[in-house]
Write an enzyme that holds these catalytic residues in place. Structure first.
Site, short mmCIF file in Angstrom:
data_model
loop_
_atom_site.label_atom_id
_atom_site.label_comp_id
_atom_site.label_asym_id
_atom_site.label_seq_id
_atom_site.Cartn_x
_atom_site.Cartn_y
_atom_site.Cartn_z
N LYS A 1 -6.62 5.84 -19.39
CA LYS A 1 -6.81 6.35 -20.75
C LYS A 1 -5.53 6.13 -21.59
O LYS A 1 -5.14 5.00 -21.81
CB LYS A 1 -7.23 7.82 -20.68
CG LYS A 1 -8.38 8.09 -19.71
CD LYS A 1 -9.64 7.35 -20.08
CE LYS A 1 -10.85 7.58 -19.20
NZ LYS A 1 -10.70 7.82 -17.79
N ASP B 1 -4.81 18.35 -14.58
CA ASP B 1 -5.16 17.03 -15.10
C ASP B 1 -4.72 16.99 -16.56
O ASP B 1 -5.27 17.71 -17.41
CB ASP B 1 -6.68 16.81 -14.96
CG ASP B 1 -7.10 15.40 -15.38
OD1 ASP B 1 -6.46 14.82 -16.27
OD2 ASP B 1 -8.09 14.90 -14.81
N TYR C 1 -13.74 17.24 -15.76
CA TYR C 1 -14.31 15.90 -15.73
C TYR C 1 -15.37 15.84 -14.61
O TYR C 1 -15.14 16.34 -13.50
CB TYR C 1 -13.19 14.87 -15.49
CG TYR C 1 -13.70 13.48 -15.30
CD1 TYR C 1 -14.44 12.86 -16.30
CD2 TYR C 1 -13.48 12.79 -14.13
CE1 TYR C 1 -14.93 11.58 -16.14
CE2 TYR C 1 -13.95 11.51 -13.94
CZ TYR C 1 -14.69 10.91 -14.96
OH TYR C 1 -15.18 9.65 -14.78
N ARG D 1 0.85 -1.21 0.00
CA ARG D 1 0.00 0.00 0.00
C ARG D 1 0.87 1.25 0.00
O ARG D 1 0.48 2.30 -0.49
CB ARG D 1 -0.95 -0.01 1.21
CG ARG D 1 -1.79 1.25 1.34
CD ARG D 1 -3.06 1.03 2.17
NE ARG D 1 -2.80 0.36 3.42
CZ ARG D 1 -2.27 0.95 4.52
NH1 ARG D 1 -1.96 2.21 4.51
NH2 ARG D 1 -2.07 0.25 5.61
C1 LIG Z 1 -9.93 13.98 -17.58
C2 LIG Z 1 -10.20 12.87 -16.64
N1 LIG Z 1 -9.63 12.88 -15.42
C3 LIG Z 1 -9.85 11.90 -14.52
C4 LIG Z 1 -10.68 10.85 -14.81
C5 LIG Z 1 -10.93 9.78 -13.79
O1 LIG Z 1 -10.19 8.66 -14.10
P1 LIG Z 1 -10.55 7.16 -13.61
O2 LIG Z 1 -11.80 6.76 -14.33
O3 LIG Z 1 -9.34 6.38 -13.97
O4 LIG Z 1 -10.77 7.25 -12.14
C6 LIG Z 1 -11.29 10.77 -16.07
C7 LIG Z 1 -12.16 9.65 -16.42
O5 LIG Z 1 -12.76 9.59 -17.46
C8 LIG Z 1 -11.06 11.82 -17.00
O6 LIG Z 1 -11.65 11.83 -18.21
#
Ligand SMILES: Cc1ncc(COP(=O)(O)O)c(C=O)c1O
Length: 398
Positions: A211, A186, A114, A61
């Site tokens: 992604k 992000d 998001y 962890r």
């Molecule tokens: C821009 C962005 N940030 C964060 C996330 C969250 O990622 P996760 O689904 O791996 O938790 C997503 C999910 O689609 C996203 O599109």
């Protein structure tokens, strides 16, 4: 760790992730350390391991050699001091924000983020007394105007979803830096191949590794990268308590996928630009939003921040509105109707009939979505095959 890649380019470094040396030689591929426990010969060495991210591995962890490879590989590509892998993108975002914020702190966030990130910020506001001000992201003066003495974090996305807005990272981050506010970006939509926010002043970069980093729609993971060791240490301590830690096998798959990241991003960008141009000339299409097209409102910023390609996601509006969108979404054959992006396959989404179907036209517009908006997460297939699929689906909407 052995890391032969110090002076090479990103395309080369993705193929050569750091590997752990074993008794004078080293494995060519990254080994999976699936076990969660490590034993010691010496109690003092073990005691040191509890102190921080640089100590010996003892419990997965808090750290694991396979997970460490992913952390180091992404930190290296992003130009950061250290990385922290998590069980998902939201795990990485939560670890970073919860470690950096306390109740009574203020966050300035881009309005178009998001959905789960907005949900998390709204939760922090409603339940933990963190204040949040949303800004458009297109005006540094708006960020300056939103600053308060208790502002701790500016939160941005390099390319926002599904509007494809590209924010001027250096301009916005400079305002935060002047005020001693940390910037968290992000970078999921761009990947470190297209944009490295730390080089524009960001303090923390977060990724949904689910992604482009993983790239094959077979992992759920996240990574946060820190500009300084100090920030890494602070978040590491919190992340160990949060417990959204990365799994070694998932980290291994992600590192495996990352070896083709540069190639994939090149093809995603080429295909997206090609399809955006073809869609713009189709009579059933009212408008196309892709940062690589000269008529995109953020085209200049996008080319300045991402000269090698402006991403693999585009959106277009069908002239026939909501019903046309619903028909189109059901008519694609090669592309899959699904909400994610970043995989090698092409995905389409009609938000108005699926993910956002509860919203009326006016509410959709506020979210930057039209009733006939289709998002295409462009894969790496042959562009002519992709166009043939989109074209036959467009023919069905009339
Ligand atoms: C821009 C962005 N940030 C964060 C996330 C969250 O990622 P996760 O689904 O791996 O938790 C997503 C999910 O689609 C996203 O599109």
């Amino acid at each position: 760790m052995n890391s032969p890649q110090d002076k090479t380019r990103a395309e080369t470094r993705t193929v050569h992730p750091p590997v752990v040396e074993v008794e004078g030689s080293r494995p060519v591929g990254v080994p999976i350390y699936q076990g969660h426990l490590f034993a010691f010969d010496d109690a003092d060495v073990m005691a040191e391991a509890f102190g921080g991210p640089d100590g010996a591995f003892f419990y997965s962890r808090l750290g694991n050699p396979t997970v460490r490879v992913l952390e180091e590989a992404v930190a290296d590509l992003e130009g950061g001091a250290a990385g922290l892998a998590a069980a998902s993108g939201m795990g990485a975002i939560n670890a970073a924000l919860l470690a950096l914020l306390g109740s009574g702190d203020h966050v300035i966030a881009q309005g178009c983020l998001y959905g789960a990130t907005i949900g998390m910020l709204d939760d922090l506001a409603a339940r933990w007394g963190v204040e949040v001000t949303y800004v458009s992201g297109s005006d540094p003066e708006q960020v300056r105007g939103a600053l308060r003495p208790n502002t701790r974090v500016l939160y941005l996305e390099t390319i926002a979803n599904p509007t494809t807005q590209v924010v001027d990272l250096p301009a916005l981050i400079a305002v935060a830096k002047d005020a001693g506010v940390l910037s968290v970006v992000d970078n999921t939509f761009a990947s470190p191949i297209l944009c490295r926010p730390i080089s524009h002043g960001a303090d923390v970069v977060v990724h949904s590794a689910t992604k482009y980093l993983g790239g094959h729609s077979d992992v759920l993971g996240g990574v946060a990268v820190f500009a300084t060791e100090e920030l890494h240490r602070k978040v590491w301590h919190y992340a160990a308590e949060l417990g959204a830690s990365a799994d070694p096998f998932v980290s291994w798959l992600t590192v495996r996928g990352m070896q083709t990241l540069a190639l994939r991003m090149r093809r995603h960008c080429d295909n997206a630009l090609d399809l955006a141009g073809r869609l713009a000339g189709h009579p059933a299409v009212a408008s196309v939003r892709y940062p690589g097209l000269p008529d995109h409102p953020d085209h200049e910023v996008a080319v300045r921040l991402m000269p090698d390609g402006q991403g693999g996601v585009l959106a277009f509006d069908l002239a026939g509105g909501r019903e046309a969108g619903r028909i189109f979404a059901g008519a694609v054959r090669l592309a899959a109707l699904t909400p994610s992006f970043g995989g090698v396959k092409t995905y389409v989404l009609h938000p108005a009939s699926t993910s956002h179907r509860q919203l009326g036209d006016e509410q959709l517009r506020t979210a930057g979505i039209g009733p006939g908006t289709i998002r295409v997460a462009v894969g790496i297939e042959h562009p002519d095959d992709l166009w043939a699929d989109l074209e036959q689906a467009l023919a069905k909407v009339g």
